[in-house]
Design a protein around this motif. Structure first.
Motif, PDB file in Angstrom:
ATOM      1  N   TYR A  36       0.855  -1.172   0.000  1.00  0.00           N
ATOM      2  CA  TYR A  36       0.000   0.000   0.000  1.00  0.00           C
ATOM      3  C   TYR A  36       0.896   1.229   0.000  1.00  0.00           C
ATOM      4  O   TYR A  36       1.549   1.527   0.996  1.00  0.00           O
ATOM      5  CB  TYR A  36      -0.915  -0.008   1.224  1.00  0.00           C
ATOM      6  CG  TYR A  36      -1.846  -1.193   1.263  1.00  0.00           C
ATOM      7  CD1 TYR A  36      -2.823  -1.348   0.282  1.00  0.00           C
ATOM      8  CD2 TYR A  36      -1.751  -2.140   2.265  1.00  0.00           C
ATOM      9  CE1 TYR A  36      -3.685  -2.433   0.308  1.00  0.00           C
ATOM     10  CE2 TYR A  36      -2.615  -3.224   2.307  1.00  0.00           C
ATOM     11  CZ  TYR A  36      -3.578  -3.360   1.322  1.00  0.00           C
ATOM     12  OH  TYR A  36      -4.431  -4.426   1.354  1.00  0.00           O
TER      13      TYR A  36
ATOM     14  N   ILE B 269      -2.095   5.913   0.817  1.00  0.00           N
ATOM     15  CA  ILE B 269      -2.986   5.616   1.927  1.00  0.00           C
ATOM     16  C   ILE B 269      -3.875   6.818   2.194  1.00  0.00           C
ATOM     17  O   ILE B 269      -3.384   7.936   2.357  1.00  0.00           O
ATOM     18  CB  ILE B 269      -2.176   5.260   3.194  1.00  0.00           C
ATOM     19  CG1 ILE B 269      -1.300   4.034   2.908  1.00  0.00           C
ATOM     20  CG2 ILE B 269      -3.079   5.006   4.379  1.00  0.00           C
ATOM     21  CD1 ILE B 269       0.149   4.273   3.084  1.00  0.00           C
TER      22      ILE B 269
ATOM     23  N   VAL C  11      -6.695   8.365   4.794  1.00  0.00           N
ATOM     24  CA  VAL C  11      -7.250   8.213   6.139  1.00  0.00           C
ATOM     25  C   VAL C  11      -8.213   9.372   6.412  1.00  0.00           C
ATOM     26  O   VAL C  11      -7.809  10.521   6.501  1.00  0.00           O
ATOM     27  CB  VAL C  11      -6.155   8.088   7.237  1.00  0.00           C
ATOM     28  CG1 VAL C  11      -5.240   9.285   7.272  1.00  0.00           C
ATOM     29  CG2 VAL C  11      -6.766   7.829   8.600  1.00  0.00           C
TER      30      VAL C  11
ATOM     31  N   ARG D 107      -2.412   3.895  12.574  1.00  0.00           N
ATOM     32  CA  ARG D 107      -2.208   2.720  11.707  1.00  0.00           C
ATOM     33  C   ARG D 107      -1.826   3.143  10.295  1.00  0.00           C
ATOM     34  O   ARG D 107      -0.967   2.519   9.668  1.00  0.00           O
ATOM     35  CB  ARG D 107      -3.482   1.860  11.692  1.00  0.00           C
ATOM     36  CG  ARG D 107      -3.325   0.572  10.941  1.00  0.00           C
ATOM     37  CD  ARG D 107      -2.291  -0.341  11.631  1.00  0.00           C
ATOM     38  NE  ARG D 107      -2.142  -1.570  10.896  1.00  0.00           N
ATOM     39  CZ  ARG D 107      -1.055  -1.894  10.191  1.00  0.00           C
ATOM     40  NH1 ARG D 107      -0.015  -1.102  10.162  1.00  0.00           N
ATOM     41  NH2 ARG D 107      -0.995  -3.015   9.531  1.00  0.00           N
ATOM     42  N   ALA D 108      -2.434   4.208   9.788  1.00  0.00           N
ATOM     43  CA  ALA D 108      -2.109   4.705   8.444  1.00  0.00           C
ATOM     44  C   ALA D 108      -0.664   5.191   8.385  1.00  0.00           C
ATOM     45  O   ALA D 108       0.032   4.986   7.383  1.00  0.00           O
ATOM     46  CB  ALA D 108      -3.076   5.823   8.055  1.00  0.00           C
TER      47      ALA D 108
ATOM     48  N   LEU E  83       0.723   9.590   2.329  1.00  0.00           N
ATOM     49  CA  LEU E  83      -0.404   9.593   3.255  1.00  0.00           C
ATOM     50  C   LEU E  83      -1.264  10.814   2.967  1.00  0.00           C
ATOM     51  O   LEU E  83      -0.781  11.951   3.019  1.00  0.00           O
ATOM     52  CB  LEU E  83       0.101   9.630   4.700  1.00  0.00           C
ATOM     53  CG  LEU E  83      -0.967   9.683   5.789  1.00  0.00           C
ATOM     54  CD1 LEU E  83      -1.864   8.449   5.744  1.00  0.00           C
ATOM     55  CD2 LEU E  83      -0.319   9.816   7.158  1.00  0.00           C
TER      56      LEU E  83
ATOM     57  N   VAL F  16      -7.895   3.717   5.297  1.00  0.00           N
ATOM     58  CA  VAL F  16      -7.773   3.304   6.691  1.00  0.00           C
ATOM     59  C   VAL F  16      -8.749   4.169   7.484  1.00  0.00           C
ATOM     60  O   VAL F  16      -8.595   5.385   7.541  1.00  0.00           O
ATOM     61  CB  VAL F  16      -6.327   3.477   7.210  1.00  0.00           C
ATOM     62  CG1 VAL F  16      -6.223   3.003   8.652  1.00  0.00           C
ATOM     63  CG2 VAL F  16      -5.342   2.732   6.317  1.00  0.00           C
TER      64      VAL F  16
END
Length: 147
Positions: A5, A8, A10, A24-25, A38, A113
């Motif tokens: 991944y 990501i 979130v 967690r992300a 991210l 996420v």
């Protein structure tokens, strides 16, 4: 075989569950190394403003300013944890559709996420949770994080 991944997404709403999802992300983004991106998202549900008699642009601006401050804090948390590529988005509209369909396409997300539950208990009781909708309809993998 584990999936890689790199991008990501979130969604954040300020709940403890979304903050656990951010942690967690961040881990997933760090696992991806230099290719990890991210994207932190907040959706301002404009439907909430439709029922306010004195609704005007200053109300939306005030909410947007507070949201921006929170997202800057979350971005800094990710940077401090070692994530190299972090951005954030503020969207306006229906959280369900934006989180499940539109924003993942915009950012080319590999995974969403998301916290198991969010702040809006009334919506959860009346029309179902955002998380449930996202897990059912998203075209990418969804990781549900419990707080």
């Amino acid at each position: 075989m584990t999936a890689n991944y790199n991008k990501i997404l979130v969604p954040m709403d300020g709940s403890k569950e979304s903050e656990a999802a951010l942690v967690r992300a961040i881990e997933l983004a760090n696992d991806a190394g230099e290719s990890g991106v991210l994207s932190i998202l907040n959706v301002i549900d404009t439907r909430a403003f439709q029922n306010v008699a004195s609704f005007d642009d200053t109300m939306v601006e005030a909410v947007s300013d507070e949201t921006r401050k929170s997202l800057e804090k979350y971005k800094q948390q990710a940077l401090d944890a070692g994530v190299k590529n972090v951005d954030y988005l503020i969207e306006y509209g229906s959280p369900k559709t934006l989180i499940a369909k539109e924003v993942p396409n915009e950012v080319s997300a590999d995974i969403i996420v998301i916290g198991a539950t969010g702040l809006n208990a009334v919506e959860r009781l009346v029309i179902g949770s955002v998380t449930e909708f996202v897990t059912r309809t998203a075209k990418v993998d969804v990781l549900v994080v419990r707080g």
